[in-house]
Design an enzyme around this catalytic site. Structure first.
Site, PDB file in Angstrom:
ATOM      1  N   ASP A  87     -71.213  73.949 -40.122  1.00  0.00           N
ATOM      2  CA  ASP A  87     -70.680  72.695 -40.639  1.00  0.00           C
ATOM      3  C   ASP A  87     -71.225  72.476 -42.046  1.00  0.00           C
ATOM      4  O   ASP A  87     -72.448  72.475 -42.254  1.00  0.00           O
ATOM      5  CB  ASP A  87     -71.086  71.525 -39.740  1.00  0.00           C
ATOM      6  CG  ASP A  87     -70.386  71.561 -38.385  1.00  0.00           C
ATOM      7  OD1 ASP A  87     -69.666  72.540 -38.114  1.00  0.00           O
ATOM      8  OD2 ASP A  87     -70.562  70.607 -37.600  1.00  0.00           O
ATOM      9  N   ASP A 114     -59.166  66.575 -31.080  1.00  0.00           N
ATOM     10  CA  ASP A 114     -60.409  65.888 -30.739  1.00  0.00           C
ATOM     11  C   ASP A 114     -60.043  64.716 -29.843  1.00  0.00           C
ATOM     12  O   ASP A 114     -59.159  63.925 -30.187  1.00  0.00           O
ATOM     13  CB  ASP A 114     -61.098  65.357 -32.000  1.00  0.00           C
ATOM     14  CG  ASP A 114     -61.338  66.458 -33.030  1.00  0.00           C
ATOM     15  OD1 ASP A 114     -61.483  67.621 -32.609  1.00  0.00           O
ATOM     16  OD2 ASP A 114     -61.371  66.150 -34.223  1.00  0.00           O
TER      17      ASP A 114
END
Length: 251
Positions: free
Chosen positions: A8, A131
């Site tokens: 990330d 998500d």
């Protein structure tokens, strides 16, 4: 079973967020390319990059770090990236730079026509990222919960021609609470394309459970906080998955 380390990216650094909160970022490395090399050397067969700044800005923001990672390992394994992908031009630029897959998340939900166009233009290179919390899809870096059911959208996007789905349970991500196996399997059973689990992987027990459901269409899992915190030994986990897969293949 593909175990896919996540890198990330925030401000050019490798970080982990807690439940998608940019203010709760732990820096794990200031050299993302070296981190990519580490995971490949430990046996990773694919990498999952997230441009966190890009996800919130709606356009690429960590290009230097992404290109450095691709220069380091892009010739060895497939690399996929999500975050801030809102145009066909961005997709083309990333694929030309050496990415194997781009992950479209928020833009797929808000503008399904864009996803359809992307799947047509870049067949086989488009993954959709869904998500969800309690079966409902979230967008905009998880800040907005929609009324869309995950399975309904997944089936629609499968018809568009997406290569696979990365499914993140956002109630669990970065919390080391274990993958939501039931929700992931339910989604995988509802579509005919591979599903990659994400959010909450914490230990070898999760690997065991995932390998048991691989035949349902769960082909991989994103490894995040657990491999950075040391709660999960990545190389040992990949070996375990390979052993279990071997046993399942022999059965």
């Amino acid at each position: 079973m593909l175990l896919i380390p996540a890198i990330d990216l925030k401000d050019g650094q490798c970080v982990r967020l807690k439940q998608g909160d940019m203010d709760q970022a732990t820096i794990f490395s200031e050299d993302p390319a070296a981190m990519a090399r580490k995971w490949v050397d430990l046996g990773a067969r694919r990498l999952h990059l997230v441009d966190l700044n890009g996800a919130f800005a709606g356009k690429p923001k960590n290009l230097d770090a992404i290109e450095a990672i691709l220069d380091e390992v892009g010739d060895e394994i497939p690399v996929q990236l999500g975050g801030g992908i809102r145009s066909l031009e961005t997709i083309e630029k990333y694929l030309d730079a050496g990415l194997s897959y781009v992950i479209i998340g928020t833009a797929a939900v808000k503008d399904p026509g864009f996803l359809r166009d992307a799947c047509t233009a870049f067949q086989g290179n488009i993954i959709v990222g869904l998500d969800a919390k309690d079966g409902k899809v979230a967008t905009d870096g998880w800040s907005k919960l929609t009324g869309h059911e995950v399975i309904d959208l997944a089936q629609k996007f499968e018809d568009y021609g997406v290569e696979s789905i990365v499914y993140t349970d956002i109630g669990r991500d970065g919390m080391l609470q274990g993958i939501n196996i039931d929700a992931t399997v339910k989604l995988a059973q509802a579509v005919g394309i591979p599903v990659i689990a994400s959010g909450g992987l914490s230990n070898l027990e999760d690997i065991d459970k995932l390998c048991e459901v691989e035949e349902e269409g769960v082909e991989g899992v994103i490894c995040g906080r657990a491999i950075y915190s040391g709660d999960l030994d990545f190389a040992a986990a990949q070996r375990r998955a390979d052993e279990l897969n071997g046993e399942l293949d022999d059965a």
